[in-house]
Design an enzyme around this catalytic site. Structure first.
Site, PDB file in Angstrom:
ATOM      1  N   LYS A 225       0.826  -1.211   0.000  1.00  0.00           N
ATOM      2  CA  LYS A 225       0.000   0.000   0.000  1.00  0.00           C
ATOM      3  C   LYS A 225       0.861   1.263   0.000  1.00  0.00           C
ATOM      4  O   LYS A 225       2.030   1.268   0.385  1.00  0.00           O
ATOM      5  CB  LYS A 225      -0.941  -0.002   1.216  1.00  0.00           C
ATOM      6  CG  LYS A 225      -2.011  -1.104   1.179  1.00  0.00           C
ATOM      7  CD  LYS A 225      -3.090  -0.810   0.165  1.00  0.00           C
ATOM      8  CE  LYS A 225      -4.133  -1.938   0.055  1.00  0.00           C
ATOM      9  NZ  LYS A 225      -5.018  -2.017   1.222  1.00  0.00           N
ATOM     10  N   ARG A 265      -3.585 -10.343   4.037  1.00  0.00           N
ATOM     11  CA  ARG A 265      -3.754 -10.425   2.578  1.00  0.00           C
ATOM     12  C   ARG A 265      -2.528  -9.812   1.910  1.00  0.00           C
ATOM     13  O   ARG A 265      -2.244  -8.632   2.113  1.00  0.00           O
ATOM     14  CB  ARG A 265      -5.032  -9.690   2.165  1.00  0.00           C
ATOM     15  CG  ARG A 265      -5.319  -9.670   0.671  1.00  0.00           C
ATOM     16  CD  ARG A 265      -6.572  -8.836   0.418  1.00  0.00           C
ATOM     17  NE  ARG A 265      -6.963  -8.838  -0.985  1.00  0.00           N
ATOM     18  CZ  ARG A 265      -6.473  -8.005  -1.905  1.00  0.00           C
ATOM     19  NH1 ARG A 265      -5.573  -7.086  -1.567  1.00  0.00           N
ATOM     20  NH2 ARG A 265      -6.871  -8.080  -3.166  1.00  0.00           N
TER      21      ARG A 265
END
Length: 298
Positions: A225, A265
């Protein structure tokens, strides 16, 4: 703290006392993390099987990019991307999560063997989603979401990000339960990076225990991210590219596992599969040491 495993996951996953690893299979041409590398069905299937070999417990299969600024694709196109790969991975024995915000695709994916519906909108993107999942019997992942990818960064306004995300997730849980999804089949995702472009993500990670006080398993999706790219920025301030964020991702995975997350994840599985096992060994030993020294005694 041992992670909570939601029903009705396959028995071999429910029996594990460690954090699970969910490997990402993007069947999209415009993913922020891999740029369409696995867009072709054959490549996506091979990639999914490779992630299983590297230690993935679950494969998260998605046919629509949710990167910042991404536009939506038609349902028919999302369906054509996802279902052939889904069928092949299920046939190979994989536990598959379908990453979609569309009830129609979620329903069809479960019929073809998906065990989990991973909805980044928490049901806000399709008013039929909760009722559809309730009928399907699948595990439901509800992510914190405030708006579509093309506008979400403008919605990142928080006074207390942990308290507000917790309250908004609690509202989604209430709606899902009212629609018929069993509470024990719900997983919560704080939505790192979604309407949280920067520093807002760190309090959420540090506050996993606060989010966990809702009494439901937590899925943590920090992989590659933007906030990790900014953390690792080069001397000139330029964020490192997604492909150089896997070390930081594995570190977050270990911390999330130590905090009791149900699942992490990730795009690169092998390092995280090692990291969650390290976290499990550390927390087990820490608990034993506390018992020996009497710290846990009343």
């Amino acid at each position: 703290m041992s992670p909570r495993h939601p029903a009705p996951l396959p028995a071999h996953l429910r029996q594990l006392d460690r954090t699970l690893v969910m490997g990402v299979v993007n069947v999209t041409p415009d993913s922020f993390s891999d740029g369409g590398r696995w867009f072709e069905p054959t490549a996506a299937i091979e990639h999914g099987l490779r992630l299983l070999e590297e230690g993935a417990d679950i494969l998260d299969l998605g046919g629509e990019s949710t990167r910042p600024g991404a536009a939506r694709v038609p349902l028919a196109e999302e369906r054509e991307r996802v279902l052939p790969v889904l069928r092949a991975l299920v046939a190979a024995g994989a536990v598959v999560s379908v990453d979609t915000s569309r009830a129609a695709l979620a329903d069809e994916a479960v019929q073809h063997g998906a065990a989990i519906v991973n909805d980044v909108t928490g049901g806000l993107g399709d008013e039929q989603m909760h009722a559809t999942v309730a009928r399907s019997g699948a595990v439901y992942v509800a992510m914190h979401w405030r708006g579509p990818s093309d506008v979400m960064d403008g919605l990142a306004r928080y006074d207390d990000v942990v308290a507000e995300v917790r309250a908004e997730l609690a509202s989604r849980v209430d709606h899902a339960v009212q629609a018929g999804i069993p509470r024990e089949s719900i997983v919560l995702d704080p939505g790192l990076g979604f309407a949280k472009p920067g520093a807002e993500n760190w309090p959420l990670l540090a506050g996993l225990d606060v989010l966990g006080s809702l009494g439901l398993p937590l899925l943590v999706g920090a992989s590659r991210k933007r906030f990790l790219g900014h953390l690792l920025a080069r001397p000139g301030g330029e964020p490192v590219p997604p492909s150089e964020r896997d070390g930081a991702t594995a570190a977050v995975s270990a911390l999330a596992a130590a905090a009791g997350a149900w699942c992490v994840r990730v795009h690169e599985v092998r390092a995280t599969a090692d990291a969650v096992r390290v976290a499990q060994a550390w927390t087990t030993a820490r608990s034993a040491v506390r018992d020996t020294t009497g710290e846990n005694r009343g």
